[in-house]
Design an enzyme around this catalytic site. Structure first.
Site, short mmCIF file in Angstrom:
data_model
loop_
_atom_site.label_atom_id
_atom_site.label_comp_id
_atom_site.label_asym_id
_atom_site.label_seq_id
_atom_site.Cartn_x
_atom_site.Cartn_y
_atom_site.Cartn_z
N ASP A 109 0.86 -1.18 0.00
CA ASP A 109 0.00 0.00 0.00
C ASP A 109 0.91 1.24 0.00
OD1 ASP A 109 -2.34 1.64 0.58
OD2 ASP A 109 -1.54 1.77 2.63
N ASP A 166 -0.26 5.22 0.87
CA ASP A 166 -0.53 6.19 1.95
C ASP A 166 -0.52 5.53 3.33
OD1 ASP A 166 -0.76 8.39 0.32
OD2 ASP A 166 -2.93 8.21 0.08
C1 2M8 Z 1 -7.47 9.45 -1.08
O1 2M8 Z 1 -7.11 8.23 -0.48
C2 2M8 Z 1 -6.67 8.24 0.88
C3 2M8 Z 1 -5.93 6.93 1.19
O2 2M8 Z 1 -6.67 5.79 1.11
C4 2M8 Z 1 -7.78 8.51 1.88
O3 2M8 Z 1 -8.95 8.21 1.66
O4 2M8 Z 1 -7.43 9.06 2.93
C5 2M8 Z 1 -7.42 9.32 -2.61
O5 2M8 Z 1 -8.03 10.45 -3.18
C6 2M8 Z 1 -6.02 9.25 -3.17
O6 2M8 Z 1 -6.08 9.25 -4.59
C7 2M8 Z 1 -5.24 10.43 -2.64
O7 2M8 Z 1 -3.90 10.34 -3.05
C8 2M8 Z 1 -5.30 10.46 -1.13
C9 2M8 Z 1 -4.59 11.65 -0.55
O8 2M8 Z 1 -4.67 11.63 0.86
O9 2M8 Z 1 -6.66 10.53 -0.68
#
Ligand code: 2M8
Length: 247
Positions: free
Chosen positions: A6, A8
């Site tokens: 993964d 983030d």
């Molecule tokens: C979103 O995803 C994150 C990680 O799962 C979240 O929901 O907190 C998505 O929009 C992803 O594309 C983007 O990079 C990320 C940024 O925090 O947020």
């Protein structure tokens, strides 16, 4: 060995950086497959920066992209210069349903607004907004979510609610890729690294599942996993050194 990871909160820290893993990544000689909620466009930035040219899984398992001929043959169909296998649905289908609901999502937010909310730069926010197979909901009432759940997978990502095709999940994508790697190399040992609930299907598919720590501890899982002490990137380095090497 193959690493499925993964991004983030796992390889990337809360500032979307992975400085502490750079040296190790350079030394590794095993495939590093990103399995993330991020779009192809966001992931391409990190692939380029880290010099990674292995397949990758986008938008919570909605699609697998592989460099042409990576597996010695054609898989799926050609898209954005890769071989692509689509497990999810086109974003347009999701947006058609969302249109009539009272929700705030990336589609009706500006790049500036997304940047403010996520801490991504304006450039990266634009790439996050350019989704192909999912929508990110920032605010919605229970009724809207209940309705969407009839048609789509609706899951909490790191912070936001991710809506994507029922056929898509990180686990299914990892299973398909593992089989493709087995066709290529014979037996393989797979390592999965994640930090949140959307990673569970992926962790269930691998031989060695590992969790990195979040600021507030590890997520709960009902199967055996290796729990790294380090948060995000630091935990990632710990897992890779332990199970792959490169020290
Ligand atoms: C979103 O995803 C994150 C990680 O799962 C979240 O929901 O907190 C998505 O929009 C992803 O594309 C983007 O990079 C990320 C940024 O925090 O947020």
């Amino acid at each position: 060995k193959i690493i499925f990871t993964d991004l983030d909160g796992t390889l990337l820290d809360k500032n979307y950086r992975c400085d502490k893993a750079l040296e190790l990544i350079k030394k590794l000689e095993v495939p590093i497959v990103f399995v993330s909620a991020k779009t192809i466009f966001e992931q391409e930035v990190f692939r380029k920066m880290l010099g990674i040219s292995d397949p990758f899984v986008v938008e919570d398992g909605s699609a697998i992209y592989a460099p042409l001929n990576y597996f010695g043959r054609r898989i799926g169909y050609r898209r954005h210069g890769y071989d692509a296998l689509i497990l999810g649905v086109e974003r347009e289908v999701i947006l058609q349903h969302i249109k009539s609901l009272n929700v705030k999502s990336y589609a009706n937010m500006s790049v500036e607004e997304i940047s403010k909310l996520t801490g991504l730069s304006l450039e990266m926010s634009e790439l996050a907004k350019r989704r192909e197979f999912s929508e990110v909901i920032v605010e919605a009432d229970e009724k809207a979510l209940k309705y969407l759940k009839k048609f789509f997978n609706v899951q909490i990502g790191g912070r936001f609610i991710h809506v994507y095709g029922k056929g898509a999940d990180k686990g299914k994508a990892v299973r398909i890729l593992t089989e493709l790697y087995e066709d290529l190399y014979g037996e393989v040992v797979t390592i999965g690294i994640g930090n949140s609930y959307t990673d569970i299907p992926m962790l269930r598919e691998v031989d060695i599942p590992a969790l990195v720590r979040n600021e507030d501890g590890w997520i709960e899982v009902d199967f055996e996993v290796y729990r790294a002490n380090g948060v995000a990137t630091e935990g990632w380095v710990e897992v890779v050194k332990k199970f792959v090497g490169g020290d």
